[in-house]
Design an enzyme around this catalytic site. Sequence first.
Site, short mmCIF file in Angstrom:
data_model
loop_
_atom_site.label_atom_id
_atom_site.label_comp_id
_atom_site.label_asym_id
_atom_site.label_seq_id
_atom_site.Cartn_x
_atom_site.Cartn_y
_atom_site.Cartn_z
N ARG A 130 17.59 49.84 -9.86
CA ARG A 130 18.53 49.00 -10.60
C ARG A 130 18.05 48.70 -12.02
O ARG A 130 18.60 47.83 -12.69
CB ARG A 130 18.77 47.69 -9.88
N GLU A 181 10.89 48.12 -0.41
CA GLU A 181 12.04 48.90 -0.89
C GLU A 181 12.19 48.69 -2.40
O GLU A 181 12.51 47.59 -2.85
CB GLU A 181 13.31 48.45 -0.15
N LYS A 199 21.73 50.24 7.62
CA LYS A 199 21.70 48.93 6.95
C LYS A 199 23.08 48.30 7.14
O LYS A 199 24.10 48.98 6.99
CB LYS A 199 21.39 49.20 5.48
C1 3PG Z 1 20.59 45.11 -1.38
O1 3PG Z 1 20.36 45.86 -2.30
O2 3PG Z 1 20.37 45.44 -0.23
C2 3PG Z 1 21.18 43.76 -1.64
O3 3PG Z 1 21.61 43.63 -2.95
C3 3PG Z 1 20.23 42.68 -1.32
O4 3PG Z 1 20.94 41.51 -1.22
P1 3PG Z 1 20.24 40.12 -1.49
O5 3PG Z 1 19.89 40.11 -2.95
O6 3PG Z 1 21.27 39.09 -1.14
O7 3PG Z 1 19.01 40.03 -0.66
#
Ligand code: 3PG
Length: 209
Positions: free
Chosen positions: A45, A41, A129
């Site tokens: 960002r 994925e 999700k």
């Molecule tokens: C996402 O984008 O799904 C979350 O920010 C992931 O969270 P994590 O950094 O705690 O794995």
Amino acid sequence: MSDIISSLEAKRVVPLVQSDDPKTALKISEALLDGGLDVLEVVLRTDAALDCLEAIAREFPHAHVGAGTVLSAAQSEEVIRRGASFIVSPGLDPASVEVANKADIPILPGISTATELQQAWNLGLRTVKLFPASLVGGPKMAKALSSVFRDVRFMPTGGVNTDNLKDYLAVPAVLACGGSWLTPKDAVERGDFAAITKLAQEAIAIAQG
Ligand code: 3PG
């Protein structure tokens, strides 16, 4: 949908790929693929995220390369254009769901309440999700929601790591877990891509254990 669902069922872990440079993103992806994970994925960002997505999708056509942190219908259209084979979003946006459905691309929107899940269910979605998983109740929340929404499968993301992965995956309705713990920023900065391969292998061992 079945293709990616089969891969999720097999590996049960979805690593997040985040980089501001396509070359680095390719190295991260290669390390993950070497470790045995084939559903990646790429999160929107950074300014270069779309270029990273496009480069990874082109370089690794046999992997399932999706886009994450997709916030709008316009972004959904753009990531599909750049080669995303699935879409993940932090929340539920019906317009993005429509775009994905039209393109026949799986979309996994984030939900964190029963109301949001019911909305997703009524849009025809059966895989979502759970986000941010650790803050909205963790494995117990997935279990509680699944006792009502019996045909829904969850991808908990947010706060998942090596220590709690097993607990999430023990919930029958949990299809796979997503997260950034597999691609730590400090390892990327050090250029220690072997560490990422090792984390991927460890996660697969936990998932299969
Ligand atoms: C996402 O984008 O799904 C979350 O920010 C992931 O969270 P994590 O950094 O705690 O794995």
